[in-house]
Scaffold this active site. Structure first.
Site, short mmCIF file in Angstrom:
data_model
loop_
_atom_site.label_atom_id
_atom_site.label_comp_id
_atom_site.label_asym_id
_atom_site.label_seq_id
_atom_site.Cartn_x
_atom_site.Cartn_y
_atom_site.Cartn_z
N SER A 73 47.92 46.66 42.45
CA SER A 73 48.96 46.19 42.36
C SER A 73 49.71 46.18 43.96
O SER A 73 49.34 46.60 45.04
CB SER A 73 49.70 47.50 42.04
OG SER A 73 49.36 48.12 40.84
N1 SAH Z 1 46.35 50.58 40.26
C1 SAH Z 1 44.98 50.07 40.84
C2 SAH Z 1 45.52 48.90 40.04
C3 SAH Z 1 44.71 48.25 38.76
S1 SAH Z 1 45.02 47.27 37.96
C4 SAH Z 1 45.36 49.72 41.89
O1 SAH Z 1 46.25 50.57 42.69
O2 SAH Z 1 44.15 48.87 42.95
C5 SAH Z 1 44.86 47.36 36.29
C6 SAH Z 1 44.21 48.48 36.22
O3 SAH Z 1 43.81 48.85 34.60
C7 SAH Z 1 42.39 47.39 35.82
O4 SAH Z 1 41.71 47.37 36.50
C8 SAH Z 1 42.08 47.80 34.41
O5 SAH Z 1 40.51 47.36 34.48
C9 SAH Z 1 42.11 48.85 33.92
N2 SAH Z 1 42.38 48.76 32.67
C10 SAH Z 1 43.19 48.39 31.79
N3 SAH Z 1 43.31 49.07 30.44
C11 SAH Z 1 42.95 50.27 30.17
C12 SAH Z 1 42.62 51.06 29.68
N4 SAH Z 1 42.67 51.59 28.29
N5 SAH Z 1 42.34 52.78 30.98
C13 SAH Z 1 41.88 52.03 31.22
N6 SAH Z 1 41.89 51.60 32.58
C14 SAH Z 1 42.36 50.73 32.02
#
Ligand code: SAH
Length: 663
Positions: free
Chosen positions: A62
């Site tokens: 993000s």
């Molecule tokens: N907080 C992270 C951002 C990740 S983007 C960072 O700082 O890098 C969002 C993530 O949510 C992705 O990796 C995606 O695979 C995950 N995601 C999507 N749906 C999900 C779910 N139901 N449970 C767990 N992870 C999920």
């Protein structure tokens, strides 16, 4: 202190503190966690950019500001138990771990989870545990939580997550009926069944995929088409809208009479390739000239090119080398039948009114296209991979456009910044010779001070092209404004001017996301600050149709379909009025109901010389308050692409008699 430490300190100051995040725990954590360790190695140079970055598997880390905002909203305290949904790179989990007592982070993608686990371990975060699973059902075994944050957007807040909040617990997550556009929602558990809920802002996150989230991507597109109309905004716009006749009707431009007393009237456009915008601006400009005594026109084009048009419309002799203006990318911006028609009118108007000739100026003295061409040619010869990346980067040159795919492509070739010295040297040479030419032009000598300042800032200019540095955008806008004043000053205190430029230059930047979050200013804002009510800022927009644009910088012009405007955007509401053409007068006291509603920031579309419908949502929309940007807005529901004129001298065509566009 390493470069990264400096960049991090600067990022925290500029992107986090200045934008109003006040939580000391969050600020301290942001200062400590090395974001460069959470992005792919080839993207480290961009680690402190104000943007999300791709981390593989179509997922992203993000944007720092949004993570800070979510953590601050979650009011993390030392000792808290936190559930982080969507581990991704682990960056948000690390930040939470800096503050809280213990963090459970859950990720549905096992390989992302594995790398995040290793990374967090390596960096010494012992109070984080990464789980593989579906975050929409929470983690009952470890509940309750003092705070839950989700980095992916779902259609609603899952019941299981509410239930796993401790009393007083806070949940922050993106929620929305559209896959890529959500509201950031904060829920506080007040009692067993008592939850407070508030919306913090509009956001764009990747989808939360799971049992109580979105279905797997293949089936997800259905959810996209669910309409979420905003009837009250549409009704307010319809009530305020003044329907307009066809552009060719003599009545069309009549509405501009209310701005006839202004000193500077700035006319925008939402794309760089729409026939209606050119024709409407031509009709309005003719009326301002013929009825209201405007005597100068300045456009978002290169000074030397515009100087040739100026000679042509005033029937002055051409330099012996018979220069052909506007032959470089994006040639169709000026080399099109609509603009040619306007130039023909200007020439005949001037022939009939020699005592009050209309002058034509170019504000964009950066020789932008030529300089970009030079950079690309140079890179083509020394590093074709870097040239490909540069083309992709230039596609998102405008600070209004951010495209993750572009960062992604940077991975093709690390270290392309090595070319910087050579490229800067090239640019300086180029600017010098081009500006020398303009300087020698007795008809339109360029101000010497502007000239030398331009060369001196070539490096900045280069960085603007490569890195999208907002300070460089500001330099360009300031130069356009300086040139505008220079031109006005030359013609005395009574001179009045019409400007043609893109909405992104004309709509007051302080009423936009870019202005508020990145300190970007623009021509419209500078004109307002300088001329006050003597400047009128008028925007133009469309819902759908076709547009002339390229797919990458330097690429061929194509006629592309403009995707119907995005639900929730300001354009979507205008389209909802059902009117084909109208004017929206946004001045105070005229239609205050619509004006008040349009002061609220909404998504607004910006299409430049590059348009990629496939990135329409992500690359071409920004938040802006329409009523803050403009004094009036002109709407055409359906629009069509300009018709380009041939560029090459070999292309024999019927435009020989239409010099300066012919050969
Ligand atoms: N907080 C992270 C951002 C990740 S983007 C960072 O700082 O890098 C969002 C993530 O949510 C992705 O990796 C995606 O695979 C995950 N995601 C999507 N749906 C999900 C779910 N139901 N449970 C767990 N992870 C999920």
């Amino acid at each position: 202190m390493s470069d990264f430490d400096d960049a991090r300190a600067w990022m925290v100051e500029r992107q986090i503190v200045r934008r109003g995040v006040r939580d000391d725990y969050v600020i301290a954590a942001m200062r400590r966690v090395p974001r460069e360790a959470f992005v792919p190695p080839d993207l480290r140079d961009f680690a402190y950019d104000d943007t999300p970055l791709p981390i593989g598997g179509e997922q992203s880390i993000s944007q720092p500001f949004i993570v800070a905002k979510m953590l601050a909203a979650a009011e993390l305290q030392p000792g808290d138990r936190v559930l982080d949904i969507g581990t991704g790179s682990g960056y948000a989990a690390a930040l939470a771990a800096e503050i809280a007592g213990r963090v459970d982070s859950i990720e549905r993608d096992a390989s992302l989870a594995e790398s995040a686990r290793e990374r967090l371990q390596r960096l010494g975060y012992e109070n984080v545990e990464v789980h593989v699973g579906d975050g929409t059902v929470g983690l009952a075994a470890h509940a309750p939580y003092n705070a839950i944050i989700a980095a992916a957007g779902g259609p609603h807040v899952p019941q299981a997550l509410r239930a796993q909040l401790a009393p007083g617990g806070r949940l922050v997550m993106p929620v929305g009926s559209s896959l890529n556009h959500q509201r950031l929602v904060k829920i506080v558990r007040r009692g067993e069944h008592d939850y407070d809920e508030q919306t913090l802002c509009d956001v764009r996150f990747v989808p939360l995929v799971g049992d109580d989230g979105w279905p797997e991507p293949r089936g997800a597109s259905r959810a996209n088409s669910r309409p979420a109309p905003t009837p009250t905004l549409e009704v307010a716009i319809r009530d305020a809208a003044e329907p307009l006749p066809d552009i060719d009707s003599p009545e069309f431009a009549g509405f501009i009479d209310r701005f006839a007393e202004r000193r500077v009237v700035l006319l925008g456009e939402a794309t760089h390739g729409t026939s209606e915008f050119y024709r409407a601006r031509a009709a309005i400009t003719r009326r301002l000239v013929e009825r209201h005594g405007f005597s100068m026109i300045a456009v978002e084009a290169d000074w030397p090119d515009a100087a040739i048009i100026d000679r042509h419309v005033r029937a002055r002799p051409m330099p012996v080398e018979r220069p052909r203006p506007f032959c470089r990318f994006p040639a169709w911006m000026w080399r099109n039948t609509d603009f040619m028609g306007f130039v023909a009118w200007l020439r005949s108007h001037n022939a009939a009114h020699r005592e009050r000739e209309i002058r034509f100026y170019g504000l964009d003295i950066y020789s932008l296209s030529e300089s970009l061409d030079a950079v690309l040619h140079y890179l083509d010869s020394v590093d074709p991979a870097a040239a490909r990346i540069a083309r992709a980067r230039f596609a998102c040159l405008s600070p209004w456009q951010k495209d993750l795919a572009v960062y992604g492509r940077a991975a093709l070739s690390g270290g392309y910044a090595q070319c910087e010295e050579h490229v800067v040297a090239q640019l300086v040479d180029l600017l010098k010779s081009r500006l020398d030419y303009a300087q020698k032009d007795g008809e339109c000598p360029l101000d010497a001070a502007l000239n030398s300042r331009l060369v001196a800032i070539a490096r900045h200019y280069y960085r603007a092209m490569y890195y999208g540095d907002p300070q460089s955008w500001n330099l360009r806008e300031t130069h356009m404004f300086d040139t505008l004043r220079l031109a006005l000053d030359r013609h005395g205190s009574q001179a009045r001017l019409v400007v043609w430029a893109h909405n992104s230059h004309i709509g007051d930047a302080s009423a936009t996301q870019m202005g508020r979050e990145q300190d970007e200013l623009n021509l419209g804002e500078l004109c307002r600050a300088h001329f006050g009510d003597a400047a009128a800022l008028i925007g133009f927009g469309t819902h759908s149709g076709t547009v002339a644009a390229a797919s990458e910088w330097g690429g061929p012009m194509e006629v592309k379909s403009v995707l119907p405007s995005l639900e929730g955007s300001v354009e979507f509401s205008m389209h909802g009025t059902g009117l084909a053409r109208f004017l929206l007068d946004l001045r105070p006291g005229v239609h205050d109901a619509a004006r008040e509603r349009l002061r609220v920031p909404l998504l607004e579309r910006f299409i430049g010389v590059i348009y990629r419908p496939e990135t329409d949502r992500d690359c071409h929309y920004a938040q802006a308050s329409l009523a803050g940007q403009f004094d009036a807005f002109v709407w055409f529901d359906r629009t069509s692409a300009v018709t380009a004129l041939p560029v090459s001298a070999d292309e024999k065509d019927s435009t020989a008699q239409t010099f300066p566009f012919g050969v």
